[in-house]
Design a protein around this motif. Structure first.
Motif, PDB file in Angstrom:
ATOM      1  N   LEU A 228       0.823  -1.205   0.000  1.00 16.25           N
ATOM      2  CA  LEU A 228       0.000   0.000   0.000  1.00 16.25           C
ATOM      3  C   LEU A 228       0.860   1.258   0.000  1.00 16.25           C
ATOM      4  CD1 LEU A 228      -2.759  -1.028   2.575  1.00 16.25           C
ATOM      5  CD2 LEU A 228      -3.117  -0.605   0.138  1.00 16.25           C
ATOM      6  N   MET A 229       1.960   1.238   0.764  1.00 13.19           N
ATOM      7  CA  MET A 229       2.864   2.380   0.786  1.00 13.19           C
ATOM      8  C   MET A 229       3.511   2.590  -0.584  1.00 13.19           C
ATOM      9  SD  MET A 229       4.719   2.139   4.534  1.00 13.19           S
ATOM     10  CE  MET A 229       5.603   3.678   4.300  1.00 13.19           C
ATOM     11  N   ALA A 230       3.872   1.487  -1.243  1.00 14.57           N
ATOM     12  CA  ALA A 230       4.474   1.589  -2.576  1.00 14.57           C
ATOM     13  C   ALA A 230       3.484   2.208  -3.560  1.00 14.57           C
ATOM     14  CB  ALA A 230       4.917   0.213  -3.059  1.00 14.57           C
ATOM     15  N   GLY A 231       2.224   1.798  -3.495  1.00  4.62           N
ATOM     16  CA  GLY A 231       1.210   2.383  -4.379  1.00  4.62           C
ATOM     17  C   GLY A 231       0.992   3.859  -4.101  1.00  4.62           C
ATOM     18  N   TYR A 232       0.989   4.234  -2.831  1.00  9.40           N
ATOM     19  CA  TYR A 232       0.758   5.629  -2.476  1.00  9.40           C
ATOM     20  C   TYR A 232       1.927   6.513  -2.897  1.00  9.40           C
ATOM     21  CZ  TYR A 232      -3.024   7.915   0.088  1.00  9.40           C
ATOM     22  OH  TYR A 232      -4.150   8.622   0.424  1.00  9.40           O
ATOM     23  N   PHE A 233       3.133   5.965  -2.911  1.00 13.10           N
ATOM     24  CA  PHE A 233       4.292   6.688  -3.434  1.00 13.10           C
ATOM     25  C   PHE A 233       4.038   7.089  -4.886  1.00 13.10           C
ATOM     26  CE2 PHE A 233       8.058   6.470  -6.117  1.00 13.10           C
ATOM     27  CZ  PHE A 233       8.942   7.335  -5.487  1.00 13.10           C
ATOM     28  N   GLY A 351      -0.689   8.179   8.673  1.00  8.59           N
ATOM     29  CA  GLY A 351       0.382   9.164   8.512  1.00  8.59           C
ATOM     30  C   GLY A 351       1.614   8.575   7.865  1.00  8.59           C
ATOM     31  N   PHE A 352       1.947   7.318   8.199  1.00 12.12           N
ATOM     32  CA  PHE A 352       3.105   6.682   7.580  1.00 12.12           C
ATOM     33  C   PHE A 352       2.844   6.381   6.105  1.00 12.12           C
ATOM     34  CE2 PHE A 352       4.689   5.859  11.878  1.00 12.12           C
ATOM     35  CZ  PHE A 352       6.040   6.085  11.694  1.00 12.12           C
ATOM     36  N   VAL A 353       1.645   5.953   5.781  1.00 14.91           N
ATOM     37  CA  VAL A 353       1.308   5.728   4.375  1.00 14.91           C
ATOM     38  C   VAL A 353       1.392   7.046   3.605  1.00 14.91           C
ATOM     39  CG1 VAL A 353      -0.497   4.976   2.783  1.00 14.91           C
ATOM     40  CG2 VAL A 353      -0.143   3.735   4.901  1.00 14.91           C
ATOM     41  N   PHE A 354       0.907   8.110   4.235  1.00 15.08           N
ATOM     42  CA  PHE A 354       0.942   9.408   3.570  1.00 15.08           C
ATOM     43  C   PHE A 354       2.364   9.933   3.428  1.00 15.08           C
ATOM     44  CE2 PHE A 354       0.386  14.056   3.364  1.00 15.08           C
ATOM     45  CZ  PHE A 354      -0.419  14.115   2.238  1.00 15.08           C
ATOM     46  N   LEU A 355       3.251   9.578   4.355  1.00 11.56           N
ATOM     47  CA  LEU A 355       4.660   9.955   4.213  1.00 11.56           C
ATOM     48  C   LEU A 355       5.222   9.403   2.912  1.00 11.56           C
ATOM     49  CD1 LEU A 355       7.404  11.018   5.123  1.00 11.56           C
ATOM     50  CD2 LEU A 355       7.646   8.975   6.566  1.00 11.56           C
ATOM     51  N   SER A 356       4.870   8.162   2.584  1.00  9.12           N
ATOM     52  CA  SER A 356       5.307   7.580   1.315  1.00  9.12           C
ATOM     53  C   SER A 356       4.767   8.392   0.141  1.00  9.12           C
ATOM     54  CB  SER A 356       4.835   6.127   1.220  1.00  9.12           C
ATOM     55  OG  SER A 356       5.182   5.557  -0.018  1.00  9.12           O
TER      56      SER A 356
END
Length: 412
Positions: A228-233, A351-356
């Motif tokens: 999910l973090m990779a996608g949000y990046f 917040g961590f996902v949004f950091l990505s």
């Protein structure tokens, strides 16, 4: 034999009214996101009056994105632990102070400190992560994705509404007075935040089921969270590259400035439709499929835009379709995080996902300028945006949306 259950009030905390949460949350996001969406309007008047280069202004905006992203997990952690109201109140005061100092800054470092650091931190405490934490805890899971779509649609409407308002303020009051007035508007977040004060759990406060450190280790080591973090990046890279560099791209191809202004407004308008639709669809179908479809559709739309003859009509069509896909990733992404890990630390994990997302934003805007300066065109960055869209579509497919298995807690 029917199983007996204790009355809900004996164990479950009282919930805020869904209408109250959505109204206050949507208005907060509208104000916070709406103000920041118009910052590009200040580039020309500030740089001309201060005698600065555009690089000074652009670097402050880049710092703002990173500051927002880096402060996001901390703001989310504080909201989860001490309540969203306190974080929103602090974010509102920072926002107001940052806007006033932005109007008074006469040196590059002072401008970067106010516009970049202060306002970036303020946005981390007044936007999606904090508001979504309240939505996740206070709204029934059966309506959670839809409610997140409503809040995201409000932020999109803020982009559509506030940009012409800010343009009018600059034209009639001057850019400095316009910033001071927006600072006063940011203080309206405080009374709205009062409506998001979450009630104490019945029977007094309870011991957290999971520590902050354990929640972080669990999420960071979980494959679906990493995907999910990779996608949000990718989401951040694409939308900020297009939002910042598309006006210059159109100007290079002989388009009038009004075409770019109309295109950005169309993106904001159609984003209302896209975010609401994504949140609603998330109640009825797998969110990983929604996310994959959005990222793949972005790549297809970009390829079609680049292949078609460039005319005002093709630009407006591109803006409308891309607007539907613009921030429609926000509701399903945050809803999946809540679905997997629960809502206790939803603001922090969001917040961590949004950091990505913000790291991707920084690279999108920076690479756009760097590669244009070196090659004289945006072709390479457009190609990267297309490839990243395909990558994000693939990495979201294996995301597991089921709740993570944890050992049973010991009874009190």
């Amino acid at each position: 034999m029917r199983a007996s259950h204790p009355p809900p009030s004996a164990h479950a905390p009282a919930r805020l009214s869904m209408v109250q949460v959505l109204l206050c949350g949507a208005l907060i996001v509208t104000l916070s996101m709406g103000i920041r969406h118009g910052f590009g309007l200040w580039l020309a008047p500030i740089t001309m009056e201060r005698g600065w280069t555009r690089q000074t202004f652009a670097f402050a905006m880049a710092v703002q994105n990173l500051s927002w992203g880096l402060a996001g997990p901390i703001a989310g952690m504080l909201a989860d632990r001490y309540g969203a109201f306190r974080v929103l109140m602090g974010g509102s005061l920072l926002y107001a102070g940052g806007l006033v100092l932005m109007s008074q800054a006469t040196t590059g470092p002072a401008f970067i400190a106010s516009t970049g650091l202060l306002i970036g931190m303020a946005q981390s405490g007044t936007t999606y992560a904090v508001v979504y934490g309240v939505i996740g805890r206070q709204i029934d899971p059966m309506k959670r994705s839809w409610a997140m779509g409503v809040a995201a649609a409000a932020g999109s409407f803020g982009q559509f509404l506030m940009v012409p308002v800010e343009n009018w303020l600059i034209g009639h009051l001057g850019w400095q007075q316009a910033l001071v007035l927006l600072g006063c508007a940011a203080l309206v977040i405080i009374p709205l935040a009062w409506g998001l004060r979450e009630p104490q759990q019945a029977g007094g406060p309870t011991r957290p089921q999971q520590s902050i450190g354990a929640a972080l280790r669990e999420a960071m080591g979980y494959r679906s969270f990493q995907l999910l973090m990779a996608g949000y990046f990718v989401c951040g890279f694409q939308v900020v590259f297009i939002g910042v560099h598309m006006p210059s791209y159109l100007k290079d191809h002989g388009m009038a400035p009004e075409v770019a202004t109309t295109a950005l407004a169309l993106i904001g308008l159609f984003n209302v439709i896209g975010t609401y639709a994504a949140g609603s669809l998330g109640q009825r179908m797998a969110k990983r499929h929604i996310l994959s479809a959005i990222y793949l559709a972005r790549s297809v739309v970009i390829v079609a835009f680049l292949a078609a003859p460039l005319t005002p009509t093709s630009v407006y069509l591109f803006a409308a379709v891309m607007g539907v896909l613009w921030l429609s990733t926000v509701p399903p992404t945050n809803a999946v995080v809540a679905q997997i890990f629960g809502v206790q630390y939803l603001s922090m994990l969001g917040g961590f996902v949004f950091l990505s997302h913000q790291v991707g934003s920084f690279l999108g805007v920076w690479l756009g300028g760097l590669l244009y300066d070196r090659t004289g065109s945006y072709d390479i960055v457009w190609g990267i945006a297309v490839a990243l869209g395909v990558f994000a579509a693939l990495v979201n497919l294996p995301v597991r949306e089921t709740a993570i298995a944890r050992p049973m807690a010991q009874p009190a």
